[in-house]
Design an enzyme around this catalytic site. Structure first.
Site, PDB file in Angstrom:
ATOM      1  N   CYS A  35       0.862  -1.182   0.000  1.00  0.00           N
ATOM      2  CA  CYS A  35       0.000   0.000   0.000  1.00  0.00           C
ATOM      3  C   CYS A  35       0.896   1.228   0.000  1.00  0.00           C
ATOM      4  CB  CYS A  35      -0.896  -0.006   1.241  1.00  0.00           C
ATOM      5  SG  CYS A  35      -1.819   1.535   1.495  1.00  0.00           S
ATOM      6  N   CYS A  89      -1.109   3.525  -6.227  1.00  0.00           N
ATOM      7  CA  CYS A  89      -1.970   2.824  -5.268  1.00  0.00           C
ATOM      8  C   CYS A  89      -2.102   1.410  -5.802  1.00  0.00           C
ATOM      9  CB  CYS A  89      -3.339   3.510  -5.175  1.00  0.00           C
ATOM     10  SG  CYS A  89      -4.568   2.564  -4.235  1.00  0.00           S
TER      11      CYS A  89
END
Length: 256
Positions: free
Chosen positions: A70, A180
């Site tokens: 992440c 992302c």
């Protein structure tokens, strides 16, 4: 060897999938922290509490390494936790930026990410350290994260890309960072949108390619686990819809 990989939802499953394909002999656990989804719109104090709790949990469970799948969580780790957990935790930022710089010929790199990632300027800073000549064009796309968690959003995603990403064509970028891990599922769509003329960088893949593990264990089959802090039936449905190759791996609930 035990390795844990985590993200706020299904985004990091692309990293988990790439990891077990590359290192099939490693016992690998994935945690989708759906209870706290999404990370990208939370403030630093909230994120620090969430991410340190997850890292501390895996350390207490005697895992050898943790991969943060992440970008938002990676920023928190880089800026606030790295000194405490260095050599135990690995994040996606540096390796992704290095890959982008190595592939760009015109030194014009585009980045999309969550609100937190874009406001942090982490990619601009990291890329400029690697290559001061690079120009970086960033665009906040937090609302795209939720779309990437669903399997019925194709038309909405196509419209989103068409309406918002023309700036990258206008600025003639030649390399495009998916800042992302949820966006990794859009790799083929974005290749088509840019007419296969832009290097699409899926965040996290470069990290996996740089890792090395004991070859003595290659003859054994690893044990794979997937956990979520949210509704396990909902998470399984999303997992199976987005990553059919992971369909056989059961989803369990983790109270964290």
């Amino acid at each position: 060897m035990r390795v844990a990989i985590f993200d706020s939802g299904t985004g990091g499953l692309s990293i988990f999938s790439r990891f077990i394909e590359t290192f099939p002999w490693v016992d690998t656990t994935y945690l989708g922290d759906a209870l706290n989804f999404p990370y990208g719109t939370k403030d630093t104090k909230q994120l620090l509490r969430i991410i340190e709790r997850i890292i501390a949990f895996f350390k207490s469970e005697n895992y050898d390494y943790v991969l943060i799948a992440c970008n938002t969580a990676s920023i928190i780790y880089e800026r606030y936790l790295k000194n405490r957990y260095d050599q135990f935790v690995f994040d996606v930022i540096q390796s992704t930026a290095l890959e982008a710089c190595s592939l760009s010929f015109n030194n014009r790199i585009g980045v999309i990410g969550t609100e937190y990632t874009i406001k942090s300027c982490i990619y601009e800073e990291t890329i400029k350290r690697i290559n001061p000549c690079c120009d970086v064009l960033s665009l906040e796309c937090s609302d795209l994260v939720g779309m990437c968690e669903q399997t019925d959003q194709n038309e909405q995603i196509d419209a989103y890309i068409k309406n918002r990403f023309s700036i990258f064509k206008k600025e003639e970028i030649d390399t495009f960072i998916l800042g992302c891990t949820h966006y990794n599922v859009l790799y083929h769509k974005l290749n088509q949108y840019f007419n296969y003329r832009v290097n699409i960088i899926s965040s996290g893949y470069a990290l996996v390619s740089t890792m090395r593990f004991n070859h003595d264990e290659q003859n054994k089959k690893g044990h794979y686990q997937i956990y979520t802090t949210g509704d396990k039936c909902d998470f399984k449905s999303k997992k199976d819809g987005l990553h059919a190759n992971l369909e056989q791996i059961k989803v369990n609930f983790l109270n964290l």
